[in-house]
Design a protein around this motif. Structure first.
Motif, mmCIF file in Angstrom:
data_model
loop_
_atom_site.group_PDB
_atom_site.id
_atom_site.type_symbol
_atom_site.label_atom_id
_atom_site.label_comp_id
_atom_site.label_asym_id
_atom_site.label_seq_id
_atom_site.Cartn_x
_atom_site.Cartn_y
_atom_site.Cartn_z
ATOM 1 N N LEU A 115 0.820 -1.231 0.174
ATOM 2 C CA LEU A 115 0.003 -0.018 0.040
ATOM 3 C C LEU A 115 0.830 1.135 0.088
ATOM 4 N N ALA A 116 2.008 1.280 0.688
ATOM 5 C CA ALA A 116 2.844 2.378 0.731
ATOM 6 C C ALA A 116 3.514 2.629 -0.493
ATOM 7 N N SER A 117 3.699 1.630 -1.147
ATOM 8 C CA SER A 117 4.350 1.863 -2.480
ATOM 9 C C SER A 117 3.402 2.652 -3.676
ATOM 10 N N GLY A 118 2.279 2.743 -3.230
ATOM 11 C CA GLY A 118 1.404 3.495 -4.208
ATOM 12 C C GLY A 118 1.124 2.950 -5.685
ATOM 13 N N ALA A 119 1.461 1.677 -5.809
ATOM 14 C CA ALA A 119 1.683 0.990 -7.098
ATOM 15 C C ALA A 119 -0.075 0.907 -7.121
ATOM 16 N N THR A 120 -0.578 1.482 -8.259
ATOM 17 C CA THR A 120 -1.931 1.327 -8.816
ATOM 18 C C THR A 120 -2.080 1.252 -10.358
ATOM 19 N N GLY A 121 -2.946 0.754 -10.530
ATOM 20 C CA GLY A 121 -3.180 0.446 -12.144
ATOM 21 C C GLY A 121 -4.518 1.226 -12.807
ATOM 22 N N GLY A 122 -4.809 1.036 -13.814
ATOM 23 C CA GLY A 122 -6.028 1.288 -14.351
ATOM 24 C C GLY A 122 -7.094 1.220 -13.590
ATOM 25 N N ALA A 123 -8.426 1.585 -14.094
ATOM 26 C CA ALA A 123 -9.533 1.490 -13.428
ATOM 27 C C ALA A 123 -10.133 0.194 -13.231
ATOM 28 N N HIS A 124 -9.594 -0.629 -14.317
ATOM 29 C CA HIS A 124 -10.146 -2.223 -14.048
ATOM 30 C C HIS A 124 -8.941 -3.171 -13.360
ATOM 31 N N GLN A 125 -8.076 -2.487 -12.780
ATOM 32 C CA GLN A 125 -7.067 -3.316 -12.299
ATOM 33 C C GLN A 125 -7.676 -4.506 -11.475
ATOM 34 N N ALA A 126 -8.347 -4.118 -10.486
ATOM 35 C CA ALA A 126 -8.948 -5.273 -9.540
ATOM 36 C C ALA A 126 -9.611 -6.445 -10.181
ATOM 37 N N ARG A 127 -10.484 -5.789 -11.228
ATOM 38 C CA ARG A 127 -11.317 -7.051 -12.289
ATOM 39 C C ARG A 127 -10.113 -7.622 -12.820
ATOM 40 N N GLU A 128 -9.123 -7.360 -13.500
ATOM 41 C CA GLU A 128 -8.263 -8.193 -14.205
ATOM 42 C C GLU A 128 -7.282 -8.923 -13.327
ATOM 43 N N PHE A 129 -7.109 -8.255 -12.355
ATOM 44 C CA PHE A 129 -6.155 -9.185 -11.338
ATOM 45 C C PHE A 129 -6.858 -10.354 -10.968
ATOM 46 N N GLY A 130 -8.218 -10.169 -10.352
ATOM 47 C CA GLY A 130 -8.959 -11.243 -9.998
ATOM 48 C C GLY A 130 -9.071 -12.482 -10.915
ATOM 49 N N LEU A 131 -9.446 -11.799 -12.281
ATOM 50 C CA LEU A 131 -9.759 -12.815 -12.985
ATOM 51 C C LEU A 131 -8.507 -13.453 -13.713
ATOM 52 N N GLU A 132 -7.421 -12.888 -13.441
ATOM 53 C CA GLU A 132 -6.040 -13.505 -13.838
ATOM 54 C C GLU A 132 -5.750 -14.653 -12.624
#
Length: 85
Positions: free
Chosen positions: A52-69
């Motif tokens: 969380l501290a790294s601030g690594a974020t992705g696009g608006a669909h990161q959570a969906r894509e990560f979960g699907l992967e």
């Protein structure tokens, strides 16, 4: 796409009302909520705190894509195990 992960996020969403007031994207809401939960507890969850501290974020669909992967990775592992039998 399996709906379980999405349904799970929706079911636990209401307690994050404070976080959602400051964020709009699902990833921002989750990150804000986790940061609030980690206050005073980061020593217990150092890997999560670091991520969380790294601030690594992705696009608006990161959570969906990560979960699907992750779901597809699990299915691939299952198929490989069954094929090896």
């Amino acid at each position: 796409m399996p709906t379980g992960p999405v349904r799970g996020l929706a079911q636990v969403g209401p307690p994050w009302a404070t976080a959602s007031e400051r964020a709009s994207a699902p990833e921002e809401v989750l990150s804000a909520a986790l940061n609030e939960l980690l206050v005073g507890r980061s020593d217990r969850f150092p890997a999560l705190a670091s991520a969380l501290a790294s601030g690594a974020t992705g696009g608006a669909h990161q959570a969906r894509e990560f979960g699907l992967e992750r779901i597809l990775d699990g299915l691939e592992a299952l198929i490989d195990r069954r094929a090896a039998r």
